[in-house]
Design an enzyme around this catalytic site. Structure first.
Site, PDB file in Angstrom:
ATOM      1  CG  ASP A  53      -1.788   1.156   1.500  1.00  0.00           C
ATOM      2  OD1 ASP A  53      -1.916   1.949   0.362  1.00  0.00           O
ATOM      3  OD2 ASP A  53      -2.450   1.288   2.435  1.00  0.00           O
ATOM      4  CD  GLU A 132      34.917  13.475   0.701  1.00  0.00           C
ATOM      5  OE1 GLU A 132      34.804  14.424   1.052  1.00  0.00           O
ATOM      6  OE2 GLU A 132      36.024  12.857   0.184  1.00  0.00           O
ATOM      7  CD  GLU A 215      35.312  16.333   9.004  1.00  0.00           C
ATOM      8  OE1 GLU A 215      35.823  17.320   9.428  1.00  0.00           O
ATOM      9  OE2 GLU A 215      35.692  15.389   7.940  1.00  0.00           O
ATOM     10  CD  GLU A 223      34.339  12.429   5.594  1.00  0.00           C
ATOM     11  OE1 GLU A 223      34.893  11.934   4.499  1.00  0.00           O
ATOM     12  OE2 GLU A 223      34.367  13.703   5.989  1.00  0.00           O
ATOM     13  CG  HIS A 272      32.564  18.164   1.016  1.00  0.00           C
ATOM     14  ND1 HIS A 272      33.700  17.909   1.838  1.00  0.00           N
ATOM     15  CD2 HIS A 272      31.708  18.977   1.589  1.00  0.00           C
ATOM     16  CE1 HIS A 272      33.689  18.929   2.833  1.00  0.00           C
ATOM     17  NE2 HIS A 272      32.717  19.580   2.483  1.00  0.00           N
ATOM     18  NE  ARG A 343      39.720  20.972   2.298  1.00  0.00           N
ATOM     19  CZ  ARG A 343      40.545  20.753   1.450  1.00  0.00           C
ATOM     20  NH1 ARG A 343      41.500  21.458   1.151  1.00  0.00           N
ATOM     21  NH2 ARG A 343      40.829  19.201   1.500  1.00  0.00           N
ATOM     22  CD  GLU A 362      35.578  17.984  -2.267  1.00  0.00           C
ATOM     23  OE1 GLU A 362      35.113  17.481  -1.057  1.00  0.00           O
ATOM     24  OE2 GLU A 362      36.536  18.502  -2.660  1.00  0.00           O
ATOM     25  NE  ARG A 364      34.631  22.143  -0.220  1.00  0.00           N
ATOM     26  CZ  ARG A 364      35.366  21.532   0.713  1.00  0.00           C
ATOM     27  NH1 ARG A 364      35.902  20.238   0.363  1.00  0.00           N
ATOM     28  NH2 ARG A 364      35.273  21.953   2.109  1.00  0.00           N
TER      29      ARG A 364
END
Length: 474
Positions: A53, A132, A215, A223, A272, A343, A362, A364
Site C-alpha cells: 500500500d 562524503e 571531524e 566521517e 561533499h 574550500r 567535488e 561541496r
C-alpha cells in the site's frame, strides 16, 4: 555477494534464511521496509515486484490509487547485522503494478532514468559518485515543540562546553576545542572503536570502505570514508552507510545524526560529493595541461553545476537546517565558483596526481539530509546540460576570499540563503531535469508543495527560542 535472482534464491535456501527484508526510499529520503517469510519471494518477485500500500508513504499516492509494487534488486542483497533472526536485506525500486512502469515519484527509479539518459546522450556510459557524509554522535538528545514550549538539548562527553562539568570518576578534560576536532588521537578522540565497528559492519554489508576519522567540530563529529561507485550503487551505499551508523551508535547507547547544523557556532556536517563521467572504460574529465588537468568537458560540466546550483540545492540541501550550515566562516562552500584548492568554493578539484582515472570534481554544497537518488540524478543532469550547451564556468577562484574587497566579493555569486529561496529557484529553473524526461513536472511540483506544506509553512507558525531573548521585553 549475489548478482542474480537465482543466486539470491539459492543463498536463501543454502543458508536457511527465513526472513527477507525489502527496503525502499520514500520521497524525503528515509528508508522504509517490510519483512516477508521466505516462501513469499520467488523469481517473479524480481520482475513483477511485491505488492504493498503506497498511500501511507510520504509524498506518494492517494488512498484511492494506493496499489504499488516493490521490486528487489538482487545485487543489493546482504545479511542485516542488526536483527536476531538471520535476515536477508534487499533494496527495491517501485513500479506501477498495473502498467509495469517505473513509478515517477520513486527516487530510485528517477536515478535509473538519469543513468539511462547519460547512456542515450552519447556523452558517456557511466557516472561515478563518491559522497562524503559527516555526522555527529551524541550521548543525550531531547527536543520538543508544542503550544507553550519549544526546545532542543544535545550533549556529548566530547563537547567543549563540558570542560568544566563534574563527571563520574572526575572530569579528565580531554575535549576537542571548537573547530579543532580534526584528527585528534585518543584520549581526546573517544569514538575510535565505534567508528571502526561502523566501518567493518558496512564492509560486511557490501559497501566498499576506505577509512574513518574524527571531524572538525567538537561534540563528536565524524566521517567514514567509502569508495566511489556508479550512481545508483553509490546512493544505495549511502543509505546503507546511514543505516549502519545509526544502528551501531544505538548499540553503544549513543545517537547519530546527519542533521547539517545541530550545534551553534561550530562546523556543520556536509556531504561533499565527488563525481566524474566515463565512456568505454575511459575517464572523460582528464585533460593534461588544462586547469588542474581538467578536460574541456569537465569544465563545461562544472559550468552546468554552477549555473543550476541555486535550483540544485532544493535537492542537495533540502532541509531548512541545511542553510544554517551554508554560511561564511565555518569552511562552508557558499561561493558559486570552482577552485583546485579553495574550500570555500562550491566546486573543488581534488588532488589526483598524474592519474587520469582519479580526475574528478567535488561539489561541496550537499548535505546528508538529501535523498541521494534524486540529488545525484539532479547533479548529473545539471552537469550534462553544461556539456551539451558548453556552459563556461568562468575563471577559477584561487584567491583567499578573506583578502577580497567587498566590491570584488560582491561579484562572486553565492548559494541561496534559505530552502524557500532554493525552491523558488527550482520552480524557475528545472527544464534541465524535465526536458530529458528524467524528472516529471508532477515530481517537481509535488516536491515543492511537500517542502512548503511540511517544513516551511509549519516553521513560520512557531516562535523560535531566540525570539524570546530578542523580543520578550519589547
Amino acid at each position: 555477494m549475489p548478482e542474480t535472482p537465482q543466486e539470491v534464491l539459492k543463498m536463501i535456501q543454502d543458508e536457511n534464511i527465513q526472513i527477507i527484508d525489502l527496503k525502499f526510499i520514500d520521497l524525503p529520503g528515509t528508508w522504509q521496509h517490510c519483512s516477508f517469510y521466505q516462501d513469499q519471494i520467488d523469481e517473479n518477485s524480481f520482475v513483477d515486484g511485491v505488492a504493498f500500500d503506497g498511500s501511507s508513504i510520504r509524498g506518494w499516492k492517494a488512498i484511492n490509487e494506493s496499489d504499488m509494487s516493490m521490486v528487489p534488486d538482487p545485487k543489493t542483497a546482504w545479511i542485516d547485522p542488526f536483527y536476531k533472526e538471520k535476515t536477508l536485506s534487499m533494496i527495491c525500486s517501485i513500479k506501477e503494478p498495473r502498467t509495469g512502469e517505473l513509478y515517477a515519484r520513486d527516487p530510485r527509479s528517477i536515478a535509473t532514468k538519469a543513468v539511462e539518459y547519460l547512456k542515450n546522450s552519447g556523452i558517456g556510459d557511466t557516472a561515478f559518485f563518491g559522497p562524503e557524509a559527516e555526522f555527529f554522535i551524541f550521548d543525550d538528545v531531547r527536543f520538543d515543540q508544542n503550544e507553550h514550549e519549544g526546545y532542543y538539548y544535545v550533549d556529548s562527553v566530547e563537547g567543549c562546553w563540558n570542560s568544566g562539568r563534574e563527571e563520574a570518576g572526575g572530569n579528565l578534560g580531554y575535549k576537542p576545542r571548537y573547530k579543532e576536532g580534526y584528527f585528534p588521537v585518543a584520549p581526546t578522540d573517544t569514538l575510535q572503536d565505534m567508528r571502526t565497528e561502523m566501518l567493518l559492519t558496512m564492509k560486511a554489508c557490501g559497501v566498499p570502505i576506505e577509512k574513518h576519522h574524527h571531524e572538525v567540530a567538537t561534540g563528536g563529529q565524524n566521517e567514514l570514508g567509502v569508495r566511489f561507485n556508479t550512481l545508483i550503487k553509490a546512493a544505495d551505499d549511502l543509505m546503507t552507510y546511514k543505516y549502519v551508523v545509526k544502528n551501531v551508535a544505538k548499540k553503544y547507547g549513543r545517537s547519530a545524526t546527519f542533521m547539517p547544523k545541530p550545534l551553534f557556532n561550530d562546523n556543520g556536517s556536509g556531504m561533499h560529493t565527488h563525481q566524474s563521467i566515463w565512456k568505454n572504460g575511459e575517464p572523460l574529465f582528464w585533460g593534461e595541461g588544462g586547469y588542474a588537468n581538467l578536460s574541456q568537458m569537465a569544465l563545461h560540466y562544472i559550468g552546468g553545476i554552477l549555473k543550476h546550483a541555486p535550483a540544485l540545492l532544493a535537492f542537495t540541501n533540502p532541509s531548512m537546517n541545511s542553510y544554517k550550515r551554508l554560511v561564511p566562516g565555518f569552511e562552508a562552500p557558499v561561493n558559486l565558483a570552482y577552485s583546485q584548492g579553495n574550500r570555500s568554493a562550491s566546486v573543488r578539484i581534488p588532488l589526483s596526481g598524474p592519474n587520469p582515472k582519479a580526475k574528478r570534481l567535488e561539489f561541496r554544497c550537499p548535505d546528508a539530509t538529501a535523498n541521494p537518488y534524486t540529488a545525484f540524478a539532479a547533479m548529473l543532469l545539471a552537469g550534462l546540460d553544461g556539456i551539451k550547451n558548453q556552459i563556461d564556468p568562468g575563471s577559477p577562484l584561487d584567491v583567499d576570499i578573506y583578502d577580497l574587497s567587498p566590491e570584488e566579493l560582491s561579484k562572486i555569486p553565492s548559494t541561496p540563503g534559505s530552502l524557500e529561496d532554493a525552491l523558488e529557484n527550482l520552480q524557475n529553473d528545472h527544464a534541465f531535469l524535465t526536458d530529458p524526461e528524467v524528472f516529471t513536472e508532477d515530481f517537481i511540483e509535488n516536491w515543492i508543495s511537500y517542502k512548503l506544506d511540511t517544513e516551511i509553512n509549519p516553521m513560520r507558525l512557531r516562535p523560535h527560542p531566540f525570539e524570546f531573548a530578542l523580543y520578550y521585553d519589547a
